[in-house]
Design a protein around this motif. Structure first.
Motif, PDB file in Angstrom:
ATOM      1  N   ALA A  18       3.243  -0.596   2.410  1.00  0.00           N
ATOM      2  CA  ALA A  18       2.298   0.386   1.850  1.00  0.00           C
ATOM      3  C   ALA A  18       2.603   0.633   0.373  1.00  0.00           C
ATOM      4  O   ALA A  18       1.705   0.635  -0.469  1.00  0.00           O
ATOM      5  N   ASP A  22       0.107  -0.302  -2.743  1.00  0.00           N
ATOM      6  CA  ASP A  22      -0.315   0.776  -3.656  1.00  0.00           C
ATOM      7  C   ASP A  22       0.019   0.423  -5.105  1.00  0.00           C
ATOM      8  O   ASP A  22      -0.786   0.617  -6.014  1.00  0.00           O
ATOM      9  N   ARG A  25      -2.320  -2.241  -6.434  1.00  0.00           N
ATOM     10  CA  ARG A  25      -3.642  -1.687  -6.773  1.00  0.00           C
ATOM     11  C   ARG A  25      -3.591  -0.936  -8.101  1.00  0.00           C
ATOM     12  O   ARG A  25      -4.500  -1.047  -8.918  1.00  0.00           O
ATOM     13  N   LYS A  54      -4.830  -0.575   4.299  1.00  0.00           N
ATOM     14  CA  LYS A  54      -4.800  -0.455   2.834  1.00  0.00           C
ATOM     15  C   LYS A  54      -5.779  -1.421   2.174  1.00  0.00           C
ATOM     16  O   LYS A  54      -5.794  -1.575   0.949  1.00  0.00           O
TER      17      LYS A  54
END
Ligand SMILES: Nc1nc2c(ncn2[C@@H]2O[C@H](COP(=O)(O)OP(=O)(O)OP(=O)(O)O)[C@@H](O)[C@H]2O)c(=O)[nH]1
Ligand SMILES: [Mg+2]
Length: 237
Positions: A18, A22, A25, A54
């Protein structure tokens, strides 16, 4: 087709995935780039579900077939014109993704290798550092390829190269072939130094078999050094 694929392979990276996605991105948003995040997953934990939630494109490869087969699958599944790879363990600097990609997109390079070895990173134990140094030195002596890190998991590749060159995914140490073979074939290689962080979760590295395979991969590329320019493909712009 996206301009960029960020490709990762995962074997039980539920603790890290995760955070890594993140960060990717965030790094991509800075440039509003048209990109996909691709994961080849062989986990028994929740990695695939977390990655899908995600928004990553997840391809399952199960039971696990080893690093090489997973990475080979990732490189062939990638749809972007440029493919940036990294481990899904929080070790590599996601903020460097666009820099590596743009060096390929500019047309000047076909592979950009993100070297961890400007000096020994605190996250890399001394034996690993010495081994990596020896691998790079051997690559220069045997093959004449100048590099400081044949085992980096973070690279940018021109997608067309990945389909033009064949790689042997069996056994450990595939990154060695992925770097040295194109360089010997005349593709243009650049290297940039990056920081390298401590891993989240447990390593899958098998030190001794990886060392054996690294030398094997280096020496069996020797005939290519003397094959001559006529055997080399034309670099695709
Ligand atoms: N799909 C898949 N992924 C794998 C397999 N083996 C390793 N990986 C992934 O490949 C990446 C590299 O493996 P690592 O365990 O980080 O190995 P390493 O980078 O050499 O070692 P560290 O320095 O400890 O990180 C990680 O994202 C792993 O989850 C496999 O058999 N299948
Ligand atoms: Mg790793």
């Amino acid at each position: 087709m996206p301009a960029l694929t960020v490709a990762m392979i995962t074997l039980n990276e539920a603790q890290a995935v995760a955070k890594v996605i993140d960060e990717i991105r965030t790094a991509l948003k800075e440039n509003a780039m048209d990109a996909e995040i691709l994961i080849i997953d062989s986990s028994t934990d929740q990695t695939a579900q977390i990655a899908e939630a995600k928004g990553a494109r997840v391809v399952r490869q199960f039971p696990p077939q080893g690093y090489g087969n997973a990475m080979a699958r990732a490189l062939l599944e990638a749809r972007g014109d440029v493919v940036v790879t990294l481990d899904c363990d929080d070790t590599y600097p996601t903020e460097k993704i666009l820099e590596l990609a743009s060096m390929v997109q500019s047309g000047n390079y076909d592979i950009v290798n993100a070297s961890r070895l400007e000096r020994r990173p605190a996250a890399m134990p001394y034996p690993n550092y010495l081994a990596n140094w020896l691998f790079a030195f051997t690559s220069y002596l045997v093959l004449g390829v100048k590099t400081t890190d044949v085992h980096s998991g973070m690279r940018a590749y021109r997608r067309s190269l990945l389909h033009a060159v064949s790689f042997d995914p069996r056994g450990p140490a595939l990154p060695v072939d992925l770097l040295l073979k194109p360089a010997l074939l005349g593709y243009r290689l650049a290297e940039v130094f990056i920081p390298y962080r401590d891993r989240i979760g447990n390593t899958t590295l098998h030190r001794w078999s990886s060392t054996w395979w690294t030398f094997k991969r280096i020496f069996r590329l020797l005939p290519l050094r003397f094959a001559g320019p006529s055997h080399r493909p034309v670099t695709v712009p």
